[in-house]
Design a protein around this motif. Sequence first.
Motif, PDB file in Angstrom:
ATOM      1  N   ALA A  63       0.828  -1.212   0.000  1.00 35.44           N
ATOM      2  CA  ALA A  63       0.000   0.000   0.000  1.00 35.44           C
ATOM      3  C   ALA A  63       0.856   1.253   0.000  1.00 35.44           C
ATOM      4  O   ALA A  63       0.517   2.260  -0.635  1.00 35.44           O
ATOM      5  CB  ALA A  63      -0.936  -0.009   1.209  1.00 35.44           C
TER       6      ALA A  63
ATOM      7  N   PRO B 155     -13.624   0.928   6.250  1.00 32.14           N
ATOM      8  CA  PRO B 155     -12.578   0.673   7.251  1.00 32.14           C
ATOM      9  C   PRO B 155     -12.596  -0.775   7.709  1.00 32.14           C
ATOM     10  O   PRO B 155     -13.617  -1.465   7.643  1.00 32.14           O
ATOM     11  CB  PRO B 155     -12.956   1.617   8.391  1.00 32.14           C
ATOM     12  CG  PRO B 155     -14.451   1.757   8.267  1.00 32.14           C
ATOM     13  CD  PRO B 155     -14.729   1.738   6.791  1.00 32.14           C
TER      14      PRO B 155
ATOM     15  N   PRO C 193      -5.791   2.527  -0.398  1.00 32.05           N
ATOM     16  CA  PRO C 193      -6.618   2.307   0.804  1.00 32.05           C
ATOM     17  C   PRO C 193      -7.176   0.886   0.889  1.00 32.05           C
ATOM     18  O   PRO C 193      -7.322   0.345   1.992  1.00 32.05           O
ATOM     19  CB  PRO C 193      -7.740   3.338   0.660  1.00 32.05           C
ATOM     20  CG  PRO C 193      -7.229   4.353  -0.306  1.00 32.05           C
ATOM     21  CD  PRO C 193      -6.336   3.615  -1.234  1.00 32.05           C
ATOM     22  N   LYS C 194      -7.471   0.285  -0.254  1.00 34.30           N
ATOM     23  CA  LYS C 194      -8.004  -1.076  -0.248  1.00 34.30           C
ATOM     24  C   LYS C 194      -6.914  -2.084   0.133  1.00 34.30           C
ATOM     25  O   LYS C 194      -7.166  -3.044   0.875  1.00 34.30           O
ATOM     26  CB  LYS C 194      -8.595  -1.421  -1.616  1.00 34.30           C
ATOM     27  CG  LYS C 194      -9.769  -0.537  -2.008  1.00 34.30           C
ATOM     28  CD  LYS C 194     -10.310  -0.906  -3.370  1.00 34.30           C
ATOM     29  CE  LYS C 194     -11.460   0.015  -3.770  1.00 34.30           C
ATOM     30  NZ  LYS C 194     -12.040  -0.344  -5.080  1.00 34.30           N
TER      31      LYS C 194
ATOM     32  N   ALA D   2      -4.328  -1.384   1.957  1.00 30.63           N
ATOM     33  CA  ALA D   2      -4.097  -1.151   3.386  1.00 30.63           C
ATOM     34  C   ALA D   2      -5.175  -1.836   4.223  1.00 30.63           C
ATOM     35  O   ALA D   2      -4.887  -2.423   5.281  1.00 30.63           O
ATOM     36  CB  ALA D   2      -4.060   0.347   3.678  1.00 30.63           C
ATOM     37  N   ARG D   3      -6.423  -1.770   3.767  1.00 29.93           N
ATOM     38  CA  ARG D   3      -7.520  -2.446   4.469  1.00 29.93           C
ATOM     39  C   ARG D   3      -7.287  -3.953   4.469  1.00 29.93           C
ATOM     40  O   ARG D   3      -7.507  -4.640   5.473  1.00 29.93           O
ATOM     41  CB  ARG D   3      -8.842  -2.097   3.787  1.00 29.93           C
ATOM     42  CG  ARG D   3      -9.999  -3.055   4.027  1.00 29.93           C
ATOM     43  CD  ARG D   3     -10.630  -2.939   5.392  1.00 29.93           C
ATOM     44  NE  ARG D   3     -11.615  -3.993   5.603  1.00 29.93           N
ATOM     45  CZ  ARG D   3     -12.884  -3.944   5.206  1.00 29.93           C
ATOM     46  NH1 ARG D   3     -13.351  -2.882   4.556  1.00 29.93           N
ATOM     47  NH2 ARG D   3     -13.707  -4.955   5.453  1.00 29.93           N
TER      48      ARG D   3
END
Length: 264
Positions: free
Chosen positions: A40, A256, A52-53, A55-56
């Motif tokens: 990420a 999140p 962001p995906k 990282a999620r």
Amino acid sequence: MLSARSLFQEILDNDDAYRLFCSIAASGETQGGWENARIAALVPESQRALAPKIARHGADEDKHGRIFQALLKKRGLEPCEVPEDTDYTMLLERHGIGLAHARLQLQADTPLSEQDIITYLAHSRVTEQRASEQMRMLLRYFGDHPDLGRAVRMISDDEDNHLAYCHEELLRLARAGHGPAIHRTLHTCVRAELAVYRDVSLAVMARMGEVLGWSRARGRLLAAGIHAAYRYEQVLGWRRMVSLAPPERRDPLGGPATTAPEFA
């Protein structure tokens, strides 16, 4: 009776076997969390919307590691060292599958390429298929278990989200003209994954057999079953791991990450 349910129940009922099982699971999930966090951070500018995906995804994997550690703690057990021959993530890297850890080290600051992102997503598509299937099996057997049920339900739902995300993003990249590269990378990944999964399964069952005192005949029977499953996957089963289809879950990693449950 020799069945997947009875084998898992036997592991669950024995502290040493349960400790090994949860330690292996926690280690792999935690490693996946680190890898996704680094990817990420290194996403190329052309794919920044993915960061962001990814990282999620990493946050979910890290959460799963904490869940398995919490399950050990609840039973008064400490994690044990994970034998090298049972380390699925490490063995895949040794086979050149996915992004090399050296490329992801904290001191590395060179952005990844679009091909790197395809490699990451294809690797994830294959391994998340495996994870989703394994967790659905545990969900079927232990979804209502007083100790494991909540953890299994949460992790299974996350793994289904991860698999849907891989389908969605690879299809997006295929529409952008990366179809041939995706096809090649998926097929390279799956060939290696099938062999690594077979080897890890044999190693885990051998060590469980030592802990649980299985007879040689039972060990040979289980090994034969693992080899038979591998042969089936070589001939037909591999197709499910490389196909791409629009997922029912849309934008599954768009929000999140959920937090890990508390285990009293």
